[in-house]
Design an enzyme around this catalytic site. Sequence first.
Site, PDB file in Angstrom:
ATOM      1  N   GLY A   1      -4.191  -4.630  -4.755  1.00  0.00           N
ATOM      2  CA  GLY A   1      -5.197  -3.689  -5.237  1.00  0.00           C
ATOM      3  C   GLY A   1      -4.510  -2.402  -5.650  1.00  0.00           C
ATOM      4  N   HIS A   2      -4.476  -2.140  -6.943  1.00  0.00           N
ATOM      5  CA  HIS A   2      -3.871  -0.906  -7.429  1.00  0.00           C
ATOM      6  C   HIS A   2      -4.983   0.020  -7.922  1.00  0.00           C
ATOM      7  CE1 HIS A   2       0.374  -2.664  -8.311  1.00  0.00           C
ATOM      8  NE2 HIS A   2       0.087  -2.605  -7.044  1.00  0.00           N
TER       9      HIS A   2
ATOM     10  N   GLN B   1       2.124  -6.085  -3.069  1.00  0.00           N
ATOM     11  CA  GLN B   1       2.445  -6.076  -1.638  1.00  0.00           C
ATOM     12  C   GLN B   1       3.799  -5.383  -1.409  1.00  0.00           C
ATOM     13  OE1 GLN B   1       1.494  -9.548  -2.844  1.00  0.00           O
ATOM     14  NE2 GLN B   1      -0.563  -8.765  -2.640  1.00  0.00           N
TER      15      GLN B   1
ATOM     16  N   ASP C   1       0.811  -1.224   0.000  1.00  0.00           N
ATOM     17  CA  ASP C   1       0.000   0.000   0.000  1.00  0.00           C
ATOM     18  C   ASP C   1       0.842   1.272   0.000  1.00  0.00           C
ATOM     19  OD1 ASP C   1      -2.233  -1.721   0.312  1.00  0.00           O
ATOM     20  OD2 ASP C   1      -1.893  -1.749   2.472  1.00  0.00           O
TER      21      ASP C   1
ATOM     22  N   LYS D   1       2.089   2.156  -5.189  1.00  0.00           N
ATOM     23  CA  LYS D   1       2.793   1.632  -6.375  1.00  0.00           C
ATOM     24  C   LYS D   1       1.991   1.872  -7.651  1.00  0.00           C
ATOM     25  CE  LYS D   1       3.035  -2.530  -4.453  1.00  0.00           C
ATOM     26  NZ  LYS D   1       2.723  -2.249  -3.053  1.00  0.00           N
TER      27      LYS D   1
HETATM   28  P1  IMP Z   1      -2.834 -12.817   2.121  1.00  0.00           P
HETATM   29  O1  IMP Z   1      -1.890 -12.312   1.084  1.00  0.00           O
HETATM   30  O2  IMP Z   1      -4.264 -12.590   1.774  1.00  0.00           O
HETATM   31  O3  IMP Z   1      -2.540 -14.246   2.488  1.00  0.00           O
HETATM   32  O4  IMP Z   1      -2.594 -11.968   3.456  1.00  0.00           O
HETATM   33  C1  IMP Z   1      -1.398 -12.080   4.211  1.00  0.00           C
HETATM   34  C2  IMP Z   1      -0.971 -10.740   4.793  1.00  0.00           C
HETATM   35  O5  IMP Z   1      -0.584  -9.875   3.738  1.00  0.00           O
HETATM   36  C3  IMP Z   1      -2.083 -10.013   5.548  1.00  0.00           C
HETATM   37  O6  IMP Z   1      -1.487  -9.293   6.611  1.00  0.00           O
HETATM   38  C4  IMP Z   1      -2.624  -9.033   4.528  1.00  0.00           C
HETATM   39  O7  IMP Z   1      -3.220  -7.910   5.125  1.00  0.00           O
HETATM   40  C5  IMP Z   1      -1.348  -8.667   3.793  1.00  0.00           C
HETATM   41  N1  IMP Z   1      -1.587  -8.241   2.417  1.00  0.00           N
HETATM   42  C6  IMP Z   1      -1.854  -9.017   1.350  1.00  0.00           C
HETATM   43  N2  IMP Z   1      -2.004  -8.265   0.240  1.00  0.00           N
HETATM   44  C7  IMP Z   1      -1.794  -6.990   0.616  1.00  0.00           C
HETATM   45  C8  IMP Z   1      -1.767  -5.748  -0.101  1.00  0.00           C
HETATM   46  O8  IMP Z   1      -1.954  -5.661  -1.321  1.00  0.00           O
HETATM   47  N3  IMP Z   1      -1.499  -4.642   0.657  1.00  0.00           N
HETATM   48  C9  IMP Z   1      -1.244  -4.704   1.994  1.00  0.00           C
HETATM   49  N4  IMP Z   1      -1.242  -5.839   2.685  1.00  0.00           N
HETATM   50  C10 IMP Z   1      -1.530  -6.973   2.010  1.00  0.00           C
END
Ligand code: IMP
Length: 424
Positions: free
Chosen positions: A40-41, A224, A13, A16
């Site tokens: 999510g972009h 991420q 977040d 990017k």
């Molecule tokens: P998962 O990727 O859904 O398995 O989540 C694992 C961890 O990564 C959690 O803490 C999510 O909040 C974090 N996470 C996954 N995708 C994002 C993103 O695009 N932005 C911020 N945190 C993310």
Amino acid sequence: MQSLAIIGSQWGDEGKGKITDLLGQKCDLVVRYQGGNNAGHTIIVGERKIVLHLIPSGILHDHCVSVVGHGVVFDPRAFKEELEHVQKAGVDVTPDRLKISENCSVITYYNKLLDGQREAKGPVKIGTTGKGIGPAYEDKTSRKGIKLKDLLNKEILAQKLKANMMEKEILFKHLYQVDFPPIEEEVEKLYELGKMLEPFLCDTFSLLDHAIQENKKVLYEGAQGVLLDIDYGSYPYVTSSSTGAGGIYTGAGLPGKYVDEVLGITKAYTTRVGEGPFPTELFDELGERIQRIGHEFGATTGRKRRCGWLDLPLLKYTVKASNITSIALTKLDVLAGLENLKVCTAYKYKGKVIDCAYPGIELSEVEPVLEDIKPFHDDFKTDEFSPELKSYIDTIEKGIGIKVGILAHGPERSEIKFVKNYFN
Ligand code: IMP
């Protein structure tokens, strides 16, 4: 420069999307190589807001080919929805412009269900996005995964899904005691989705190989951030992919080359969604204020993001862990006007002072050393920055040992200042 990677240098977040969008305009290919629709972009096109989860942001530029590499875990249902959303916004998504690796691992309905059950019933709550990312990567590494190309043959799909479900059926019935749809139903659904996907599927490794031989410009779009990397991140509170530059080599390929530059997108403060340690987290009104001014809500889940000061020991570490060569400092406008401004320059940990958050230290046990910084009050109406803001930037550059190449004080093109030229 022929290739550039854009990587989140914190917990995701960092902003990017907009920068990838701007630099994508200068490229021939934009490539995703890890993660899935947990990303999510948000990109504003004219009057419309488009949120891309799975489709690379190159799709917004007519001359660009968007590539989804084999390291991505791919939810065909989510893709169908996103495709409709993007097409409705007037973006032309054709198989010429979007190439998806036939070797991407599929996120099945069962992966999503398992993700949700684990989060609800523990024992460890990670705070995932609930999209089935972790369970799909587990299937892949346990060699029981379904690949996108498997969706094109119903018999193979049924056979593989049956094997894939052997253990999960027991978990759903006995451990989680939750209903789940019959395998035959999931086979039918995935097979139908496979037909829709087929025109987009190809061998993206060869595609990239040819593009690189032809000296095409390639942008690798990370999702991420490095602190969520399965190996380099704050384990176990991480995502399940290689979010750093290393993921490019396993998740897409860069045949015969190294990536020329790695741009680390860095928010001027720190945010985190989900569980896990966060040394500079603010629990007071100031944290709430930053959250409010910065609109710090997750683009995928809508969850409030936790907010805190910029953490240089962590940033210094991610610069090393992902070979970051310059950073883009984003959301400077959110800090402008605060009466107090601090930056974490070191940690006190087990009787020592350390300035780099190397792995092995317990992040939940560090005490951040916070330095007061002269607040800045720039309104960004001119090109010139105040001495206070310059000094903030200087502290960051000194702390991490590399330069700031981009400064952003908003999402508009006019609010993003390029100090360094990328793809010139
Ligand atoms: P998962 O990727 O859904 O398995 O989540 C694992 C961890 O990564 C959690 O803490 C999510 O909040 C974090 N996470 C996954 N995708 C994002 C993103 O695009 N932005 C911020 N945190 C993310």
